[in-house]
Every structure is written in structure tokens, then in C-alpha cells.
Scaffold this active site. Structure first.
Site, PDB file in Angstrom:
ATOM      1  CD  GLU A  35      -2.961  -0.792  -0.331  1.00  7.66           C
ATOM      2  OE1 GLU A  35      -3.292   0.603  -0.536  1.00  7.66           O
ATOM      3  OE2 GLU A  35      -3.458  -1.495  -0.859  1.00  7.66           O
ATOM      4  CE1 TYR A 118      -7.000   2.963  -0.265  1.00  7.83           C
ATOM      5  CE2 TYR A 118      -4.856   2.677   0.019  1.00  7.83           C
ATOM      6  CZ  TYR A 118      -6.061   2.363  -0.600  1.00  7.83           C
ATOM      7  OH  TYR A 118      -5.772   1.401  -1.360  1.00  7.83           O
ATOM      8  CG  ASP A 136      -8.023   4.166  -4.511  1.00 10.67           C
ATOM      9  OD1 ASP A 136      -9.373   4.527  -4.837  1.00 10.67           O
ATOM     10  OD2 ASP A 136      -7.545   3.152  -5.050  1.00 10.67           O
TER      11      ASP A 136
END
Length: 172
Positions: A35, A118, A136
Site C-alpha cells: 500500500e 486510507y 483512494d
């Protein structure tokens, strides 16, 4: 399950990418690394970096014990080097203060350097199976269009609206 969730999942099953080495990886460390690498970077670019990274630093302890220069060398070419520095700083905290495991407590997870809203949602949902929304850039655009959000997506009011939509409409 909301209708939008069903539609998104159907689309994903027909068109979603399947050749990502971190996909369906139960290890929270691998989810975290992927990520962070994927922030502002294309998937195709990240894949070889992720594979190399996981060989060099296979777990959070290996990352914490690495020198900053080794971390930056492994990151070279991905840009935004603060992401690598924050991964390294956070790994040191996880190893020294949290028994070497990413915390499942979302507030504690978000307190780590480089982990924002996020990334917390992504780690919590993908690694820990929690029902946490993620939002996102792609989802921002989709939700803003689908729900005709008039506020700018990156404004505080737009952010609030879009996160609420994500919480209500994303698949569990």
C-alpha cells in the site's frame, strides 16, 4: 449487501487485475508495504520493487534492523523517498514497542509514521478482515461521479462526503 457493492464486485471479478504478488496475502506487513509503494505509483512499476523488497526485508523485524541507506537503496527509482523513510521509522516502532506485529487497533495503527486514513482502512480490511472503508483516488472519482458530489473531492467537505459514501457502499 448494497446494490453498488454487488455491481463493483461483479465488475472486479470480470476485469480486476490478478497478477499482483501482494493480492490475497494474509501478512499485514506485505499489505502495508504494498500500500505504501502503490501511493502515487503505477502497479506495473511497483511489482518488481515489491518482490525485491520482500526478499531484502521479508518481515518487519528485517526492515527495522536494516540501515536507512539499505532501505533507500531498495526504494531507489520509486520516488517520494519519505515513504521509505516512514516505513523504516514505523518498522522500528513496531519492533521496539508493539512486539513486532502491526497493531490491530486502528488508532494505534494510524499513529505510525506514514500511515493515514486510507492505509489504515486498507491494512485493516485486507490484512485483518475488518470492515473498514478505503478511499483512494480512483474511488474518489467513481463516487464523486456516481453520486454527483458537487464539493471538490479534496476539500474537507468533499472528503467527508466521499468517506461517508465509501463506508456505506463498499463491499464488506
Amino acid at each position: 449487501m448494497p446494490k453498488l457493492s454487488r455491481l463493483l464486485l461483479n465488475w472486479y471479478h470480470q476485469h480486476g487485475r490478478t497478477t499482483m504478488p501482494w493480492r490475497n496475502h494474509p501478512d499485514s506487513y506485505a499489505v502495508w508495504v504494498s500500500e505504501i509503494m502503490l501511493q502515487q505509483t503505477r502497479v506495473e512499476t511497483v511489482i518488481p520493487y515489491f518482490e525485491k523488497w520482500m526478499k531484502l526485508f521479508p518481515d518487519v523485524k528485517a526492515l527495522a534492523n536494516a540501515s536507512e541507506q539499505d532501505v533507500l537503496n531498495a526504494w531507489e527509482g520509486l520516488g517520494y523517498y519519505s515513504r521509505a523513510r516512514n516505513l523504516h521509522k514505523a518498522a522500528k516502532i513496531v519492533v521496539s514497542k508493539i512486539n513486532g506485529e502491526l497493531p490491530r487497533d486502528l488508532t494505534e495503527l494510524r499513529s505510525l509514521p506514514g500511515i493515514g486514513r486510507y492505509t489504515v482502512g486498507a491494512i485493516a480490511s485486507m490484512a485483518f478482515g475488518m470492515d473498514e472503508p478505503t478511499l483512494d483516488g480512483n474511488l474518489r472519482r467513481v463516487f464523486a461521479r456516481l453520486f454527483d458530489v458537487e464539493e471538490f473531492a479534496d476539500s474537507p467537505a468533499g472528503e467527508k462526503i466521499l468517506w461517508e459514501l465509501a463506508a456505506q457502499n463498499l463491499p464488506k
